[in-house]
Write a protein that holds these residues in place. Structure first.
Motif, PDB file in Angstrom:
ATOM      1  N   GLY A  83       0.832  -1.189   0.000  1.00 10.25           N
ATOM      2  CA  GLY A  83       0.000   0.000   0.000  1.00 10.25           C
ATOM      3  C   GLY A  83       0.869   1.242   0.000  1.00 10.25           C
ATOM      4  N   GLN A  84       0.259   2.318   0.350  1.00 11.12           N
ATOM      5  CA  GLN A  84       0.964   3.583   0.374  1.00 11.12           C
ATOM      6  C   GLN A  84       1.594   3.804   1.751  1.00 11.12           C
ATOM      7  OE1 GLN A  84      -1.676   6.890  -0.193  1.00 11.12           O
ATOM      8  NE2 GLN A  84      -0.243   7.859  -1.595  1.00 11.12           N
ATOM      9  N   VAL A  85       2.795   4.360   1.766  1.00  8.37           N
ATOM     10  CA  VAL A  85       3.445   4.729   3.019  1.00  8.37           C
ATOM     11  C   VAL A  85       2.808   6.043   3.482  1.00  8.37           C
ATOM     12  CG1 VAL A  85       5.631   5.430   4.065  1.00  8.37           C
ATOM     13  CG2 VAL A  85       5.584   3.577   2.383  1.00  8.37           C
ATOM     14  N   SER A  86       2.499   6.148   4.741  1.00 13.35           N
ATOM     15  CA  SER A  86       1.870   7.371   5.250  1.00 13.35           C
ATOM     16  C   SER A  86       2.878   8.512   5.290  1.00 13.35           C
ATOM     17  CB  SER A  86       1.306   7.138   6.654  1.00 13.35           C
ATOM     18  OG  SER A  86       2.366   7.059   7.589  1.00 13.35           O
ATOM     19  N   PRO A  87       2.400   9.756   5.197  1.00 11.67           N
ATOM     20  CA  PRO A  87       3.297  10.902   5.320  1.00 11.67           C
ATOM     21  C   PRO A  87       4.054  10.902   6.652  1.00 11.67           C
ATOM     22  CG  PRO A  87       1.185  11.609   4.437  1.00 11.67           C
ATOM     23  CD  PRO A  87       1.031  10.167   4.841  1.00 11.67           C
ATOM     24  N   GLU A  88       3.423  10.425   7.717  1.00 13.39           N
ATOM     25  CA  GLU A  88       4.074  10.378   9.027  1.00 13.39           C
ATOM     26  C   GLU A  88       5.227   9.361   9.032  1.00 13.39           C
ATOM     27  OE1 GLU A  88       0.085  11.958   9.164  1.00 13.39           O
ATOM     28  OE2 GLU A  88       0.703   9.941   8.587  1.00 13.39           O
ATOM     29  N   ALA A  89       4.994   8.210   8.411  1.00 15.02           N
ATOM     30  CA  ALA A  89       6.045   7.193   8.333  1.00 15.02           C
ATOM     31  C   ALA A  89       7.207   7.691   7.477  1.00 15.02           C
ATOM     32  CB  ALA A  89       5.491   5.887   7.768  1.00 15.02           C
ATOM     33  N   LEU A 110       3.935   8.835  -2.587  1.00 17.57           N
ATOM     34  CA  LEU A 110       4.663   7.946  -1.684  1.00 17.57           C
ATOM     35  C   LEU A 110       4.528   6.465  -2.084  1.00 17.57           C
ATOM     36  CD1 LEU A 110       3.838   9.634   1.744  1.00 17.57           C
ATOM     37  CD2 LEU A 110       5.935   9.832   0.406  1.00 17.57           C
ATOM     38  N   ARG A 111       4.499   6.201  -3.396  1.00 16.91           N
ATOM     39  CA  ARG A 111       4.409   4.819  -3.886  1.00 16.91           C
ATOM     40  C   ARG A 111       5.688   4.048  -3.613  1.00 16.91           C
ATOM     41  NH1 ARG A 111       3.448   7.842  -8.207  1.00 16.91           N
ATOM     42  NH2 ARG A 111       5.226   6.918  -9.252  1.00 16.91           N
ATOM     43  N   LEU A 137       5.691  -0.939   9.879  1.00 14.06           N
ATOM     44  CA  LEU A 137       4.809  -0.715   8.737  1.00 14.06           C
ATOM     45  C   LEU A 137       4.372  -2.040   8.125  1.00 14.06           C
ATOM     46  CD1 LEU A 137       6.906   2.115   7.090  1.00 14.06           C
ATOM     47  CD2 LEU A 137       4.884   2.382   8.531  1.00 14.06           C
TER      48      LEU A 137
END
Length: 154
Positions: A83-89, A110-111, A137
């Motif tokens: 999936g997509q990595v979160s902006p926070e991660a 953030l792919r 994650l």
């Protein structure tokens, strides 16, 4: 090879990243500096291409295949997930990599993520940062993008 007709600071190279399911080639365009005719120093690490990192000097063929002529001082680490990595991660990774004097970059969606870190930092320190980050994650994996320069050749 594709290069921008601008001065050396505005040059780009087109590197073969692989082939799509249809068999068509997939390319990644990266910023580079012309060192001398036929040789380019990468100004950024790739997100899809394996076998090189920012600072490497490459000989690039017309079909996008390349040879690392001179290895630079950086390692390229690539990360992606189901999936997509979160902006926070991503922000957490940027902070952790920054402590190693490295940089983490990603496209807006953030792919995938590209990390550039100096070889002098050492594999153990890089592996610790990346493994700790990815452990929190779901479905995210990371790998050294230029651990084996024989992956791509002219």
């Amino acid at each position: 090879m594709t290069s921008d007709p601008q001065p050396p600071t505005g040059t780009h190279v087109r590197l073969l990243a692989g082939h799509a399911g249809s068999g068509r080639p997939v390319f990644e365009v990266l910023p580079a500096r012309l060192v001398k005719p036929g040789l380019f120093e990468l100004a950024g690490s790739p997100g899809m291409v394996l076998g090189c990192a920012a600072g490497d000097v490459l000989r690039v063929a017309d079909d996008g295949r390349f040879e690392v002529v001179e290895q630079g001082e950086n390692l390229c680490i690539q990360a992606a997930g189901l999936g997509q990595v979160s902006p926070e991660a991503f922000a957490a990774l940027k902070d952790a990599v920054g402590k190693l004097a490295g940089v983490a970059e990603a496209p807006a969606g953030l792919r995938f993520i590209v990390v550039t870190v100096g070889r002098a930092v050492g594999l153990a320190a890089i592996e610790q940062v990346m493994s700790t980050w990815a452990a929190g994650l779901d479905g995210v994996e990371w790998w050294f993008g230029n651990g084996d320069h024989s992956a791509s050749s002219v």
